[in-house]
Design a protein around this motif. Structure first.
Motif, short mmCIF file in Angstrom:
data_model
loop_
_atom_site.label_atom_id
_atom_site.label_comp_id
_atom_site.label_asym_id
_atom_site.label_seq_id
_atom_site.Cartn_x
_atom_site.Cartn_y
_atom_site.Cartn_z
N ASN A 1 1.14 -0.76 -0.04
CA ASN A 1 0.46 0.34 -0.28
C ASN A 1 1.06 1.27 -0.03
OD1 ASN A 1 -1.59 2.22 -0.04
ND2 ASN A 1 -2.70 1.11 2.00
N SER B 1 0.21 4.21 0.79
CA SER B 1 -0.24 5.34 1.13
C SER B 1 1.05 4.47 2.73
CB SER B 1 -1.34 4.91 1.98
OG SER B 1 -2.03 5.99 0.65
N LYS C 1 -6.48 12.78 3.38
CA LYS C 1 -7.81 11.55 3.53
C LYS C 1 -9.45 12.14 3.23
CE LYS C 1 -9.74 9.05 6.83
NZ LYS C 1 -10.84 8.88 7.09
N THR D 1 -9.61 14.11 -0.30
CA THR D 1 -9.02 12.78 -1.34
C THR D 1 -10.59 12.55 -1.56
OG1 THR D 1 -8.12 11.07 -2.75
CG2 THR D 1 -8.80 11.02 -0.13
N SER E 1 -10.37 10.19 -4.55
CA SER E 1 -10.54 9.06 -5.07
C SER E 1 -11.02 8.28 -4.16
CB SER E 1 -9.46 8.90 -5.72
OG SER E 1 -8.99 7.65 -5.92
N LYS F 1 -10.21 4.86 -4.29
CA LYS F 1 -9.23 3.91 -3.93
C LYS F 1 -7.97 4.55 -3.29
CE LYS F 1 -5.60 1.69 -7.09
NZ LYS F 1 -4.50 2.20 -6.19
N GLU F 2 -7.76 5.58 -3.62
CA GLU F 2 -6.83 6.16 -3.07
C GLU F 2 -7.17 6.84 -0.87
OE1 GLU F 2 -4.87 10.39 -4.05
OE2 GLU F 2 -4.82 9.51 -6.10
N ARG F 3 -8.57 6.89 -1.16
CA ARG F 3 -8.95 6.78 0.08
C ARG F 3 -9.24 5.52 1.49
NH1 ARG F 3 -12.63 11.03 2.80
NH2 ARG F 3 -13.75 9.87 4.32
N GLU G 1 -6.70 3.38 0.19
CA GLU G 1 -5.96 3.01 1.00
C GLU G 1 -5.06 4.02 2.23
OE1 GLU G 1 -3.50 4.27 -2.88
OE2 GLU G 1 -3.59 2.71 -3.63
#
Length: 794
Positions: free
Chosen positions: A113, A115, A418, A421, A423, A425-427, A429
């Motif tokens: 990950n 992140s 967080k 964002t 996205s 996916k990014e959230r 992560e």
């Protein structure tokens, strides 16, 4: 009528059924080495991704299975280590190396990950504990290692698989304080549960130990020795020896006999002259020297976080449960996360003992401590993991732990990211990353200890990618593949110092423009190798660094250069600077006469979390102290020491960025009699900076009391029964920390340092700008004492 049957009829005269042609059985599918690890991550990462210009290792992993030859060919069934992997019942059937691989696989998946901002682990090193009373342990202990079989293959359902995927450096650990005791013998009368998980703690007179036999100054010295599984051309086994968790017992200074940081410093400084590393035939035993020193250790780090008498975790809020918020303050009652063990290394170097800085971590790092009242007697997992460490009994559990709330730039920035964002996916992560750290020591600021190999020619990657073991092993040459080649190569790289230690600061350089290693020493000829000696003929003391990656732009770099003075004393100069993302950086230290340079060290810090650091091995100068060839009394031969903080200037030139000094910086002086530093809450901008303190003093000492049953067997100075036998050694200490913009902060340095011995009665403090690395005084933030409403909250 014919007596013969027609060939196209069966016995009943019927035509035979058509037979289906026999298909050959399929051959097992050949394994693709980098795609069969079985890791379960969502990022399509494989073990091959762990091999690049930098290769990361967890050191100090413990196993239960013994290999009495250390060659990876036979597991001994005679005995198993009481402390190591596997650590809980659900895995008790497995051989220890399998349990370690499972834990490393989980960590690998978590670190895929992005992140999490952690490196992918490629291997581990460690071993088993040795005890003299156990049969065979005192017979060639240098050859005994933890059991990890050589790499091979096996087949299942028409596909080949490797028996393991992470490289393993096999070794053992001799614990001086426990060497003379059988780990079961001393507590055999206790019930099975206690005997399984509790370490006997010797409180009687010292029985002698292994290293520095019969010298109590080395009572708590532990050394891990990693061993190559194959003989070299001289019919010897290459080894890498390093001192482990040197400060693990400091918090129990008054509870264990002969417990002394001074004694540990004496043992570290004399380590390369310990008789096992100097006697004839040493190359057939423990090898040529002690190579390294753990300046970061995950157990000591975990221990530092544990609640003390204040019932809060280190660095969290005191008076958190009080109604008046203004009474709260951040309390740091343990200095380890600010200092680690760097002062031990610096003192050893000052006295001519060359050691690599090691940053170590066990695979079983997922430790969580809850109040005693909440412990389920049938609990599996984390509680048992803690107790399955020989030092686990050092953790004093409390009946009550207050809720914790720390001050973390990392946490604030990740939460903001967080929230911003869009996205999914990014959230996800970021949420997974926050959960990954939630139960770890220091929460979002949690660090892991890594040792990172620098491999510019990608030799290790080539081994794992192109040399898988054969499907069928016929002779010994078939074992010279993959991990079996990597492991001895890694030990050789470690001996040569082709590595650095870190706690989360890594992958920072763009190795381009003729740069293949993190820095070049003046006069260096081999551009593919880290060099650690300054040639005597050097005229211009200029170190060169590659350009850094954009993601490393935030890092603050530090150099330490120690020089000898005309009066034979030494001064250690500290300077800070930033590197360039577009050009190489040159560190110009031509102001120092080359012949006066003892040693130089480089480090890097993450301003968001100063616990995240990187340490490179020291570079020796022409004035590096000469060894006597025998054991020395450190307190008597150590030179007078001074510390100097310097300003620096970054000057961009056509093809490089040059850093040079710009005079001495005047720190903020804090006069103190109790070594308790108190700071106001700072501004939001100031919270982003790094803060540092330095002082000279003695470590805390054991309070000798012949009536104290815990330490009545401590050996004392024959001339003065009130003084420990280990003579006191003056230390130069540097610590790094953050201040907070919500509440004041208190740093209780006297938990580690003797407040009655501070040179000139002063601690010196300064700030380092996170954007420019420029220094500033902090007079406006210093308080003489805590406000009354914090001392006596409502």
């Amino acid at each position: 009528m014919s007596l013969t049957r027609r060939r196209d009829r069966d016995s009943k005269g019927k035509p035979p059924k058509k037979q289906k042609p026999n298909k050959p059985k399929p051959e097992p599918k050949v394994e693709e080495p980098h795609k069969t690890i079985g890791l379960d991550n969502d990022y399509n990462k494989t073990i091959l991704d762990a091999y690049s210009h930098e290769v990361h290792v967890f050191l100090h992993c413990h196993l239960r299975g013994y290999d009495y030859t250390g060659c990876g060919q036979q597991l001994s069934g005679h005995y198993y280590d009481k402390y190591g992997a596997p650590v809980d019942r659900t895995e008790s059937w497995s051989e220890g190396y399998r349990a370690v691989e499972v834990e490393l696989g989980k960590h690998f998946d978590s670190c895929c990950n992005p992140s999490n901002e952690q490196p992918l682990i490629a291997g581990y090193g460690g071993g088993v504990h040795l005890y003299k009373p156990i049969k065979n342990h005192d017979n060639e202990p240098w050859n005994i290692t933890g059991w990890v079989p050589l790499e091979s293959k096996w087949v299942c359902e028409a596909q080949y698989f490797r028996n393991r995927h992470f490289f393993a450096l096999r070794g053992n650990e001799i614990q001086n304080d426990l060497w003379d005791y059988h780990p079961y013998e001393e507590d055999w009368k206790e019930d099975c549960e206690d005997s399984e998980f509790n370490q006997y703690v010797p409180l009687g007179p010292y029985r002698g130990g292994y290293w520095y036999n019969n010298d109590v100054r080395g009572r708590y010295l532990h050394i891990i020795s990693l061993k190559n599984q194959a003989l070299d051309s001289n019919q010897c086994y290459d080894r890498y020896n390093f001192i482990v968790h040197p400060l693990a017992f400091r918090a129990s200074i008054d509870g264990l006999p002969d417990n002394s940081v001074d004694g540990m410093q004496w043992a570290i400084t004399n380590s390369i002259n310990e008789k096992n590393f100097t006697e004839e035939g040493r190359m057939q035993k423990w090898g040529e020297t002690c190579h390294g020193l753990e300046i970061f250790n995950d157990f000591t780090y975990y221990y530092s976080w544990q609640p003390g008498e204040d019932e809060i975790f280190n660095g969290t809020l005191k008076n958190y449960s009080r109604r008046r918020k203004m009474s709260r303050y951040h309390l740091w009652f343990n200095t380890y996360p600010m200092e680690f063990g760097e002062f031990l290394l610096d003192s050893a170097l000052t006295n001519g003992t060359y050691l690599h800085p090691i940053s170590a971590n066990d695979a079983f790092y997922s430790r969580v401590t809850v109040p005693i009242s909440e412990v389920d007697p049938e609990a599996e997992g984390m509680e048992k993991i803690l107790l399955a460490d020989p030092k686990g009994t050092l953790i004093e559990r409390t009946e009550k732990i207050q809720p914790q709330e720390g001050c973390s730039n990392t946490a604030d920035k990740r939460r903001d990211k967080k929230d911003r964002t869009r996205s999914r996916k990014e959230r996800k992560e970021l949420e997974d990353s926050i959960a990954f750290r939630a139960s770890k020591p220091y929460g979002e600021d949690t660090i892991f200890g890594y040792q990172t190999l620098v491999d510019p020619k990608l030799k290790l990657r080539e081994c794992i990618a192109n040399h898988p073991p054969p499907n069928v092993t016929v002779d010994d040459d078939d074992l010279k593949t993959g991990l079996n080649i990597i492991e001895p190569t890694v030990i050789k790289m470690m001996q040569e110092g082709q590595m650095y230690g870190h706690t989360g600061v890594f992958d920072f350089f763009n190795y381009t423009g003729g740069f293949y290693v993190p820095f070049l020493v003046p006069g260096q000829e081999d551009m593919f190798t880290l060099c650690y000696d300054i040639p005597k003929a050097t005229k211009d003391l200029v170190f060169a660094f590659p350009q850094i990656k954009d993601k490393a732009n935030a890092l603050v770099w530090r150099y330490q250069i120690q020089t000898v003075r005309p009066d034979k004393g030494v001064t250690t100069h500290f300077g800070y600077f930033k590197m360039n993302t577009r050009k190489p950086t040159q560190l110009n230290l031509t102001g120092y006469p080359v012949q006066s340079v003892c040693w130089v060290r480089f480090s890097a810090f993450n301003p968001d979390n100063p616990q995240e650091r990187a340490w490179f091995a020291p570079v020796r100068g022409p004035a590096f102290a000469k060894q006597s060839g025998g054991l020395i009394e450190v307190s008597e031969v150590q030179p007078a020491m001074d510390t100097r903080i310097v300003n620096t200037i970054n000057e961009e030139k056509r093809s490089t960025c040059e850093v040079h000094e710009n005079g001495t910086f005047e720190c903020t002086e804090i006069s103190t009699t109790d070594l308790e530093l108190v700071f106001k809450k700072c501004t939001n901008e100031e919270q982003d900076n790094i803060y540092a303190y330095h002082l000279q003093c003695y470590p805390i000492k054991q309070m000798i009391d012949k009536f104290d049953p815990r330490i009545r067997y401590s050996k004392t100075d024959p001339k003065d029964e009130t003084q420990p036998f280990a003579k006191r050694i003056m230390e130069c200490v540097h610590g790094y920390f953050q201040l907070c913009d919500d509440y004041p902060s208190v740093f209780r340095l006297k938990s580690s340092w003797d407040e009655t011995s501070v040179k000139d009665g002063k601690v010196y403090v300064y700030s380092i700008c996170n954007l420019t690395a420029q220094l500033a005084p902090v007079n406006h933030l210093v308080l003489s004492e805590l406000p009354g409403f914090c001392k006596n909250p409502q």
